[in-house]
Design an enzyme around this catalytic site. Structure first.
Site, PDB file in Angstrom:
ATOM      1  N   ARG A   1     -16.720  -4.475 -56.305  1.00 33.32           N
ATOM      2  CA  ARG A   1     -15.685  -4.312 -57.329  1.00 33.32           C
ATOM      3  C   ARG A   1     -16.311  -4.609 -58.682  1.00 33.32           C
ATOM      4  NH1 ARG A   1     -13.405  -1.905 -54.030  1.00 33.32           N
ATOM      5  NH2 ARG A   1     -11.231  -2.025 -53.319  1.00 33.32           N
TER       6      ARG A   1
ATOM      7  N   ASP B   1     -21.233   1.911 -58.797  1.00 34.97           N
ATOM      8  CA  ASP B   1     -20.113   2.756 -58.386  1.00 34.97           C
ATOM      9  C   ASP B   1     -18.780   2.197 -58.872  1.00 34.97           C
ATOM     10  OD1 ASP B   1     -19.100   5.042 -56.761  1.00 34.97           O
ATOM     11  OD2 ASP B   1     -18.134   3.448 -55.608  1.00 34.97           O
TER      12      ASP B   1
ATOM     13  N   GLU C   1     -11.980   1.121 -65.251  1.00 38.77           N
ATOM     14  CA  GLU C   1     -12.152   2.442 -64.650  1.00 38.77           C
ATOM     15  C   GLU C   1     -11.007   3.357 -65.056  1.00 38.77           C
ATOM     16  OE1 GLU C   1     -12.688   1.979 -60.416  1.00 38.77           O
ATOM     17  OE2 GLU C   1     -14.522   0.799 -60.666  1.00 38.77           O
TER      18      GLU C   1
ATOM     19  N   HIS D   1     -16.728   5.534 -58.634  1.00 39.44           N
ATOM     20  CA  HIS D   1     -16.003   4.821 -57.586  1.00 39.44           C
ATOM     21  C   HIS D   1     -15.732   5.744 -56.392  1.00 39.44           C
ATOM     22  CE1 HIS D   1     -13.190   1.147 -56.918  1.00 39.44           C
ATOM     23  NE2 HIS D   1     -13.639   1.607 -55.761  1.00 39.44           N
TER      24      HIS D   1
END
Length: 320
Positions: free
Chosen positions: A231, A255, A260, A279
């Site tokens: 995360r 990622d 986000e 992600h």
């Protein structure tokens, strides 16, 4: 007597719906992603497959029958855990469903950075023929896997195919297959200087938030790469950017991010030693089947027999 109700809060293939229905033939089973159209069923639901924010008013405020929710994701930090715990709802996650795709992404990022694939893609777009100083290889290097759950264990197994030494971190400190040495979180400072790759596969909890910052990057080798598929808030992003700019670490494959989508003005987009993916590490053609067949249906069978599921039960106190 009112039928027991199972709500699948999404649309699924008919064959998967039928497989679930066969387990509970006497139940009212409904699958629909339109929350408003299944409002009555949500209020009556004893079991729910797939949490989303829109169902909260129906399940938390109006439902007196709810016993168990099976999430569609491995992470549960976005759910109202306190409210669910207060209602004594059993929560199970999709932990483990991502082991194959995410471990593949981890090695795609590790190999891409090591063999400069991201650099060559840029050069291809510019029609530039240059070796870019390629020299590193991954074989027989040391990888530190921070969070040895299902994803971490699959990553460790793949690492052994490259003859890598695998160091792991898990809360219990218990050994795991393919992991040469296991550490606990309070031993992170001992592990980081040994690693050529540091892979974060942790869930987001109070304990893991901000776990990686300037101190941790300073402990890493200047030649080491950071991979984060856990995360975003686990890593202090500004301090990571500074460490990359100051060449305290060699590069990063990311990622997940603090915000986000990653803001357009983030320096991470244009850094030559960074690979950004949106992600998507867990994306797979087999996701739905794995959640339903490998986790939900076995849990549902156990629930019918013992009034409780037994796979991936979330510990509310730990947050995962």
């Amino acid at each position: 007597m009112m039928k027991r109700t199972l709500v699948i809060n999404m649309n699924i293939a008919e064959n998967l719906f039928n497989e679930i229905k066969q387990v509970v033939p006497d139940w009212n089973v409904i699958a629909n992603k339109d929350t408003e159209k299944i409002a009555d069923e949500l209020v009556q639901a004893e079991v729910v497959l797939h949490w989303k924010r829109a169902v909260a008013p129906f399940l938390l405020e109006k439902n007196d029958h709810l016993k168990w929710i099976q999430t569609w994701s491995a992470g549960v930090n976005s759910l109202p855990l306190d409210a669910l715990q207060a209602k004594k709802v059993t929560l199970t996650s999709a932990n483990g469903v991502h082991a194959y795709p995410i471990s593949e992404t981890i090695f795609a990022l590790m190999l891409g950075l090591t063999r400069k694939i991201h650099t060559y893609v840029r050069q291809q777009q510019e029609q530039t023929w240059h070796n870019a100083g390629l020299k590193l290889e991954i074989h027989e290097k040391t990888v530190g896997i921070i969070g040895v759950g299902a994803i971490g264990q699959e990553t460790a197994k793949i690492a052994k195919a490259f003859g890598m030494k695998v160091l792991g971190v898990r809360h219990s400190g218990k050994p795991a297959e393919h992991v040469d040495e296991m550490y606990t979180p309070d031993q992170l400072a001992d592990l980081l200087p040994l690693c050529d790759y540091v892979v974060i596969t942790l869930p987001l909890t109070e304990e893991t938030t901000g776990m990686f910052g300037a101190k941790e990057f300073h402990l890493m080798k200047n030649s080491a790469f950071l991979i984060n598929i856990g995360r975003g808030p686990i890593v202090k992003e500004d301090e990571l950017i500074q460490a990359l700019e100051n060449q305290e670490i060699a590069g990063a494959g990311l990622d997940v991010f603090e915000t986000e989508p990653l803001p357009e003005d983030s320096p991470l987009w244009t850094m030559e030693n960074v690979i950004v993916t949106p992600h998507t590490a867990g994306a797979t053609e087999h996701y739905t089947e794995r959640v339903i067949r490998d986790i939900f249906i076995p849990n549902l069978r156990h629930y019918l027999e013992f009034s409780a599921p037994n796979v991936n039960i979330v510990d509310y106190d730990k947050g995962y």
